[in-house]
Scaffold this active site. Structure first.
Site, PDB file in Angstrom:
ATOM      1  CG  ASP A 427      33.597 -16.528  18.560  1.00 12.73           C
ATOM      2  OD1 ASP A 427      34.124 -17.005  19.588  1.00 12.73           O
ATOM      3  OD2 ASP A 427      32.397 -16.197  18.485  1.00 12.73           O
ATOM      4  CG  HIS A 428      40.026 -19.535  20.769  1.00 12.80           C
ATOM      5  ND1 HIS A 428      39.903 -20.796  20.216  1.00 12.80           N
ATOM      6  CD2 HIS A 428      41.266 -19.487  21.296  1.00 12.80           C
ATOM      7  CE1 HIS A 428      41.015 -21.468  20.422  1.00 12.80           C
ATOM      8  NE2 HIS A 428      41.866 -20.707  21.072  1.00 12.80           N
ATOM      9  NE  ARG A 429      31.802 -16.985  21.590  1.00 12.18           N
ATOM     10  CZ  ARG A 429      30.714 -16.251  21.456  1.00 12.18           C
ATOM     11  NH1 ARG A 429      29.841 -16.158  22.438  1.00 12.18           N
ATOM     12  NH2 ARG A 429      30.477 -15.598  20.334  1.00 12.18           N
TER      13      ARG A 429
END
Ligand code: CAO
Length: 455
Positions: A427-429
């Site tokens: 999850d690149h967040r």
């Protein structure tokens, strides 16, 4: 030349129809059959056309007026018509779209563009069979929106009359999402109503979930050959819902690598006899779980979840790992607790036991909860790589593919090595490329030197 009065013709028995749009203003030059106003009754929308070419010298109606057959709409000075307003050749649908696409309004543009569009396209409609039919039906032609190409506004590839566009604006519907069933795919009022009904009825998690994504058209596959329709299992539907939610909410990145597990495989082969004595099987999976647990311990960000508010990260002080299990009923993910504190034998036993109970549908809900990270191994099935979907609210997942023996340069020569393809989706967040890269490199390094697993 005389001033000609345009009146509301026979409108199919409608007692009173509301003026919902004025398409021209006083002073406008119009051509024969150009739409002047749009009326809407309980049954249909219709446009009232000019009965002569000329200049509009008076508009006798306003938006909101209720009109019946015979009501005066506008006065046209027939003497005032100019050369510019003369009919132009009928464009083909393709030409008409091309023109609209280049200089025309955007899908939902209205107002001035609508008028311009109507002026431009009016002559074409006069020559189309549909209009001729409508004209033949009545002395003073009524052009129902649904039957009159002249009322079309072409914006990009959307064909729709002004009344339909207006209704779409009021309902907040983007016409691009509505399948038109009229001539040339024109969007009719009924299409709009059908679309709205469908959106309201659509269950959460259906093929499109009201996310603003263009809907997938319903296709009758039986038109193309024999089909059989079977109901989906509850588990399949639940998985679909979870996957969809994760796919839409999580910005995914997937990083790939290969672990040299030649030594691990040699070591594992030497454990087979002991495995039999222990009445269990030893596959690469328990080693993978152990490597993941140690890498999670060293990279705490991967062992976290995003708080719902998005303001905080929740760091977990435990390491519970889910294992995706392929079962006849669908995908199940039992969770192995405290993987970092268990031996390879304990993990081997627990994976086999949980997978067996998953396939027998004997897992308890609590056994599928609390995971920090997931491992999805398709190694036995095949393939050299895939991009797994993060099992949100976890922030990463490891996809494992089938080993292959490959030549690897050892500094002096190429030597055959057993290589295990691994893919980390995150999850690149929460996880940056650096976090993800370090984590996966650590796993690869641990698998390549299993002595580190016991440290
Ligand atoms: N490459 C080559 N062979 C592999 C391998 C790999 N990466 N991983 C396992 N194998 C071998 C095993 O060693 C075993 O062979 P041996 O008995 O000769 O040692 C054989 O394949 C069968 O393994 P297995 O699948 O029964 O056991 P496992 O521990 O590897 O995996 C489980 C268990 C439950 C994860 C697996 O059976 C399974 O269900 N996998 C599917 C997961 C899935 O569907 N993921 C997708 C999720 S998203 O849709």
């Amino acid at each position: 030349m005389p001033i000609q009065q345009v009146i509301v013709p026979d409108i199919g028995g409608a007692e009173g129809a509301e003026v919902i749009e004025l398409l021209v203003a006083v002073g406008d030059q119009v051509v024969l059959d150009q739409s002047l106003i749009v009326l809407e009754s309980d049954k249909a929308s219709m446009e009232i056309p000019a009965t002569a070419a000329g200049t509009v010298v008076e508009l006798l109606v306003a938006e909101g007026d209720q009109l019946a057959e015979g009501a005066a709409v506008a006065m046209i000075d027939v003497a005032e018509q100019v050369a510019d307003a003369a009919p132009t050749p009928t464009p083909t649908p393709g030409e008409s779209e091309a023109t609209a696409a280049s200089d025309a309004p955007s899908v939902d543009d209205v107002g001035a563009e609508q008028k311009a569009s109507a002026v431009k396209e009016a002559p074409a409609a006069k020559e189309t069979p549909v209009v001729e039919e409508a004209s033949a039906a009545s002395e003073a032609p009524v052009l129902p929106v649904e039957a009159a190409p002249l009322s079309l506004e072409v914006a990009g590839e959307i064909y729709a009359g002004p009344a339909v566009r207006k209704l779409a604006r009021e309902l907040g519907v983007q016409l691009v999402r509505v399948d038109g069933t009229g001539p040339q795919g024109r969007v009719l009022k009924e299409d709009l109503q059908q679309f709205v009904r469908k959106v309201i009825r659509e269950p959460v998690g259906a093929v499109t979930g009201g996310t603003g994504i263009p809907s997938v058209p319903e296709i009758d596959f039986s038109k193309f050959g024999e089909v059989e329709v079977t109901p989906r299992t509850k588990l399949d539907k639940l998985t679909a819902n979870n996957m969809h939610r994760s796919w839409l909410n999580v910005p995914h990145v997937t990083q790939f690598d290969e672990a040299d597990i030649t030594d691990l495989e040699e070591f594992r082969a030497g454990l087979k006899a002991e495995a039999e004595q222990r009445s269990t099987r030893i596959t690469p999976l328990p080693f993978l779980l152990k490597a993941c647990a140690l890498a999670l311990r060293d990279n705490p960000k991967i062992n976290s979840s995003l708080a719902r508010s998005g303001e905080d990260l929740v760091h977990k002080k435990y390491i519970h790992i889910g294992v995706a299990v392929d079962t006849p009923a669908g995908l199940m993910v039992p969770v192995i607790r405290d993987v970092d504190r268990k031996t390879i034998w304990e993990l081997a036993h627990e994976v086999a036991e949980l997978a067996s109970r998953a396939r027998d549908r004997k897992l308890l809900p609590a056994e599928m909860q609390g995971g920090c990270f997931t491992v999805s191994s398709l190694g036995n099935i095949g393939g050299n790589g895939f991009t797994p979907i993060v099992n949100t609210p976890e922030v990463a997942i490891l996809g494992v593919s089938k080993t292959a023996i490959k030549p690897l340069w050892n500094g002096t020569e190429f030597a055959p090595r057993t290589m295990l393809p691994v893919a980390l989706s995150y999850d690149h967040r929460v996880v940056n490329g650096g976090n993800g890269g370090r984590f996966l490199t650590r796993i690869v390094s641990l698998l390549g030197d299993i002595r580190q697993l016991s440290l």
